[in-house]
Design a protein around this motif. Structure first.
Motif, short mmCIF file in Angstrom:
data_model
loop_
_atom_site.label_atom_id
_atom_site.label_comp_id
_atom_site.label_asym_id
_atom_site.label_seq_id
_atom_site.Cartn_x
_atom_site.Cartn_y
_atom_site.Cartn_z
N ASN A 79 -4.78 4.91 0.87
CA ASN A 79 -5.85 4.67 1.84
C ASN A 79 -6.79 5.87 1.95
OD1 ASN A 79 -5.10 2.06 2.49
ND2 ASN A 79 -3.80 2.67 4.19
N PRO A 136 -4.93 -3.99 -1.54
CA PRO A 136 -3.91 -3.59 -0.57
C PRO A 136 -2.65 -4.43 -0.70
CG PRO A 136 -5.57 -4.94 0.50
CD PRO A 136 -6.05 -4.72 -0.90
N GLU A 137 -1.53 -3.88 -0.20
CA GLU A 137 -0.27 -4.61 -0.26
C GLU A 137 -0.23 -5.75 0.74
OE1 GLU A 137 4.55 -3.79 0.08
OE2 GLU A 137 3.13 -2.33 0.85
N ASP A 148 -1.81 -1.28 -4.45
CA ASP A 148 -0.63 -0.97 -3.64
C ASP A 148 0.42 -2.06 -3.86
OD1 ASP A 148 1.07 0.20 -1.87
OD2 ASP A 148 -0.17 -0.10 -0.09
N GLU A 149 1.50 -1.73 -4.57
CA GLU A 149 2.58 -2.67 -4.89
C GLU A 149 1.99 -4.00 -5.42
OE1 GLU A 149 5.77 -2.04 -4.81
OE2 GLU A 149 6.02 -0.30 -3.51
N SER A 179 0.90 1.73 -7.05
CA SER A 179 2.13 2.21 -6.43
C SER A 179 3.25 1.22 -6.67
CB SER A 179 1.92 2.40 -4.92
OG SER A 179 1.79 1.15 -4.26
N LYS A 211 3.17 6.39 0.17
CA LYS A 211 2.30 5.94 -0.91
C LYS A 211 1.06 5.21 -0.37
CE LYS A 211 5.34 3.36 -3.06
NZ LYS A 211 6.45 3.41 -2.07
N THR A 212 1.25 4.28 0.56
CA THR A 212 0.13 3.52 1.10
C THR A 212 -0.85 4.41 1.83
OG1 THR A 212 1.44 1.48 1.27
CG2 THR A 212 -0.51 1.65 2.67
#
Length: 305
Positions: A46, A80-81, A155-156, A186, A41-42
């Motif tokens: 990206n 971003p996570e 992301d999360e 995500s 997913k990440t």
């Protein structure tokens, strides 16, 4: 309104394939990118954001490639996570720096508005090093909103947030989607995605496993074969009556652990039939345990199907 098109995209790092031949389209509204940790997913996010190049295939925003295209950064906001931030800055300084990098005509005004949107004005003067994980998430969100993007990639985003913060972020994302923006987030938690996403894309082991609204995805997961481990005072007889009734497709008595193992493709029928059959045949049930309910096994079934 902006749309992301992903066509036959793969990404590998040395001998490791992170994303494998994925095709999908992400349009306006809220899309959930669902999958277990390590699903790719990440990496996919990206590539959508233009931070990584696809090894093969194309990733485009409104027809323009995302890789090595600085113009798309004005349309995309990315959260971003990773928790790492410039902890020596205050929250206000961090968001202001992002506003200046975008070359906004009124960077301070834009930063203040973004901070207000995520309800972090009271903590904006504190250093980021003093923030909780949930507060850092919200300040990263402010930085991603500072230039008013048409596309938001997260992301999360709910990791580390308390219930109030989660509800606030969900409400914010719904408002952004109602304005016609494209929102993609995500998650590895199905219930989290169900609450928010109108459309779900499922990733497993780098592959695109399923696509649809949450009812369709839930149906795929519910209708898969289920395995259970049962203990009773007469496992052989219980297995025989379950097979005779048609409630299960396979049974096995394991002498080693003293349990009855059953598999069924009709979850609803099995759960209704089991207690009735045990009662009618005077079989005492001691316990029943799902044998394959890990997220990885559920998603693995989607890949195989």
């Amino acid at each position: 309104m902006s749309t992301i098109h992903i066509e036959r995209v793969s990404k590998w790092f040395g001998h490791v394939v992170a994303v494998n031949d994925v095709t999908m389209t992400i349009g306006p509204g809220i899309t959930g990118l669902l999958g277990p940790n390590g699903a790719g997913k990440t990496t996919l996010l990206n590539m959508m954001a233009g931070f990584a190049a696809a090894s093969t295939g194309t990733v485009a925003l409104d027809g323009a490639p995302t890789w090595r295209n600085e113009q798309i950064y004005r349309q995309i906001g990315m959260v971003p996570e990773q928790e790492a931030m410039y902890d020596f800055l205050t929250g206000a300084e961090f968001v202001l720096a992002n506003a200046k990098l975008h070359g906004l005509s009124d960077p301070r005004g834009a930063a203040d508005r973004a901070i207000d949107i995520v309800e972090m004005a009271d903590a904006a003067g504190r250093r980021i090093s003093t923030y909780s994980k949930g507060m850092k998430q919200r300040m990263k969100m402010a930085a991603s909103l500072v230039h008013d993007p048409a596309v938001l990639l997260l992301d999360e985003p709910f990791n580390g947030m308390d219930p109030r913060q989660r509800l606030h972020l969900m409400d914010l994302l719904r408002r952004m989607a109602s304005d016609g923006r494209t929102v993609l987030f995500s998650s590895h938690i199905l219930e989290e995605v169900e609450q928010l996403a109108t459309h779900i894309e499922v990733m497993v082991a780098g592959r695109h496993a399923a696509s649809g609204d949450y009812r369709a995805i839930r149906r795929l997961m519910t209708d898969r074969p289920h395995r259970y481990q049962l203990h009773s005072d007469d496992d052989r007889r219980l297995g025989a009556v379950l097979v005779a009734e048609g409630a299960v497709g396979a049974v096995q008595v394991d002498e080693a652990d003293g349990a009855l193992h059953v598999q069924t493709s009709d979850f609803g029928r099995f759960t209704q039939a089991l207690p009735k059959l045990a009662r009618d045949h005077k079989i005492r049930l001691y316990d029943i345990t799902p044998a394959d309910e890990s997220l990885e096994s559920v998603f693995g079934y989607l890949v195989q199907s």
